[in-house]
Design an enzyme around this catalytic site. Structure first.
Site, PDB file in Angstrom:
ATOM      1  N   HIS A   1       0.822   5.184   1.425  1.00 46.15           N
ATOM      2  CA  HIS A   1       0.078   6.035   2.345  1.00 46.15           C
ATOM      3  C   HIS A   1       0.656   7.453   2.304  1.00 46.15           C
ATOM      4  O   HIS A   1       1.874   7.635   2.333  1.00 46.15           O
ATOM      5  CB  HIS A   1       0.181   5.468   3.770  1.00 46.15           C
ATOM      6  CG  HIS A   1      -0.595   6.291   4.746  1.00 46.15           C
ATOM      7  ND1 HIS A   1      -1.965   6.265   4.805  1.00 46.15           N
ATOM      8  CD2 HIS A   1      -0.187   7.210   5.653  1.00 46.15           C
ATOM      9  CE1 HIS A   1      -2.380   7.124   5.722  1.00 46.15           C
ATOM     10  NE2 HIS A   1      -1.321   7.705   6.252  1.00 46.15           N
TER      11      HIS A   1
ATOM     12  N   ASN B   1       0.852  -1.194   0.000  1.00 44.55           N
ATOM     13  CA  ASN B   1       0.000   0.000   0.000  1.00 44.55           C
ATOM     14  C   ASN B   1       0.886   1.242   0.000  1.00 44.55           C
ATOM     15  O   ASN B   1       2.020   1.194   0.479  1.00 44.55           O
ATOM     16  CB  ASN B   1      -0.883   0.006   1.259  1.00 44.55           C
ATOM     17  CG  ASN B   1      -1.825   1.189   1.297  1.00 44.55           C
ATOM     18  OD1 ASN B   1      -2.402   1.556   0.283  1.00 44.55           O
ATOM     19  ND2 ASN B   1      -1.971   1.794   2.468  1.00 44.55           N
TER      20      ASN B   1
HETATM   21  C1  GRF Z   1      -2.526   8.992  -2.822  1.00 43.26           C
HETATM   22  O1  GRF Z   1      -2.185  10.163  -2.125  1.00 43.26           O
HETATM   23  C2  GRF Z   1      -2.213   7.767  -2.000  1.00 43.26           C
HETATM   24  O2  GRF Z   1      -1.123   7.930  -1.136  1.00 43.26           O
HETATM   25  C3  GRF Z   1      -3.468   7.604  -1.192  1.00 43.26           C
HETATM   26  O3  GRF Z   1      -4.514   7.972  -2.062  1.00 43.26           O
HETATM   27  C4  GRF Z   1      -4.023   8.867  -3.065  1.00 43.26           C
HETATM   28  C5  GRF Z   1      -4.357   8.234  -4.371  1.00 43.26           C
HETATM   29  O4  GRF Z   1      -4.063   9.050  -5.457  1.00 43.26           O
HETATM   30  N1  GRF Z   1      -3.564   6.270  -0.667  1.00 43.26           N
HETATM   31  P1  GRF Z   1      -4.093   8.465  -6.934  1.00 43.26           P
HETATM   32  O5  GRF Z   1      -5.476   7.819  -7.116  1.00 43.26           O
HETATM   33  O6  GRF Z   1      -2.988   7.471  -7.081  1.00 43.26           O
HETATM   34  O7  GRF Z   1      -3.935   9.663  -7.822  1.00 43.26           O
END
Ligand code: GRF
Length: 266
Positions: free
Chosen positions: A159, A157
């Site tokens: 974050h 994942n």
């Molecule tokens: C990112 O900031 C990621 O860290 C978080 O959700 C956001 C997703 O952005 N889990 P994207 O859909 O990849 O543009």
């Protein structure tokens, strides 16, 4: 693993991290290939990004499953092998409220959704599942069925905060509101907790006086787009190992945690 790995991705939204991963696979920074993209809702931009690269997609509509359960809990077919007590014991997401109807509804709807996810994912025989802005907690029902070898986790994942600070759904917002002078992002393996699994990589950036939440998000995403492909490539090169370390603290108590060791190349 010397071969190119098969990567599955789960998303919920815009998919800019997904795009960074697809691009890194295509230009050789990742020895791998994204073989499917799944989403918990239809119509999101990330699904179109996948289709633009001829990557198969599917949707498991969590919202629909939750609505169905609210209307009539009995109408939702629970997976035969779903064990509520077992999930509750392993995953303590609601410590103050472990036996309510709300918690049961949470696990029942997630298990139904996760059974559908597992059925979609299974035929692709993937090596690694990446969560790229997938805004749903995975329960032990899914995690244990996918991570069959406990010593070799294979769900990652990303974050938007420097964990263990600011787990949860709004990492950059929490960082901004707290008045941090540094923000960052973290790639980690999934465990049963909320953003609590072993850390694979982190990147940080300075927060300046003139920054707003928007500029912080932009700075953070730019780091994410580099960090996630790098961590996936470490996995593809078989350079990640989880090890259990125990430390003795000053008061004599022991602190144990599973952490990631990054092996040297070669
Ligand atoms: C990112 O900031 C990621 O860290 C978080 O959700 C956001 C997703 O952005 N889990 P994207 O859909 O990849 O543009």
């Amino acid at each position: 693993m010397d071969k190119a790995i098969r990567i599955g991705a789960l998303i919920s939204g815009g998919g800019t991290n997904l795009q960074a991963i697809i691009d890194a696979c295509e230009d050789g920074r990742i020895d791998g290939q994204v073989v499917f993209v799944g989403s918990d809702k239809d119509g999101v931009r990330g699904l179109q990004r996948a289709r633009d690269h001829n990557i198969p997609t599917f949707v498991v509509d969590y919202g629909e499953i939750i609505r169905k359960y609210r209307k009539s809990p009995e109408a939702l077919a629970l997976p035969q092998d779903f064990d509520l007590q077992d999930c509750l014991q392993r995953q303590n997401l609601f410590p103050e409220d472990s036996d309510s109807a709300r918690v049961k509804a949470f696990f029942a709807t997630r298990a139904a959704a996760e059974a559908a996810l597992l059925a979609q994912i299974e035929p692709y025989r993937i090596d690694l599942l990446v969560l790229a802005g997938f805004m749903r907690n995975l329960t032990p029902y899914f995690i244990d069925r996918f991570n069959t070898d406990q010593d070799n986790p294979r769900i990652m994942n990303i974050h938007p905060a420097l964990l263990p600070s600011f787990p949860g759904v709004d990492g950059y917002g929490d960082t901004y509101r707290y008045g941090c002078k540094v923000g960052g992002c973290t790639v980690h393996f999934i465990d049963y907790g909320e953003d609590s699994g072993p850390i694979i990589g982190q990147r940080c950036f300075a927060i300046e006086e003139g920054d707003s939440l928007d500029t912080i998000k932009q700075k953070g995403l730019e780091q994410e787009w580099q960090l996630y492909p790098e961590c996936i490539q470490l996995f593809a090169r078989n350079r990640l190992r989880t090890v259990r370390l125990t430390h003795k603290l000053d008061d004599g108590s022991l602190y144990s945690r599973t952490v990631v060791k990054i092996l040297a190349e070669g």
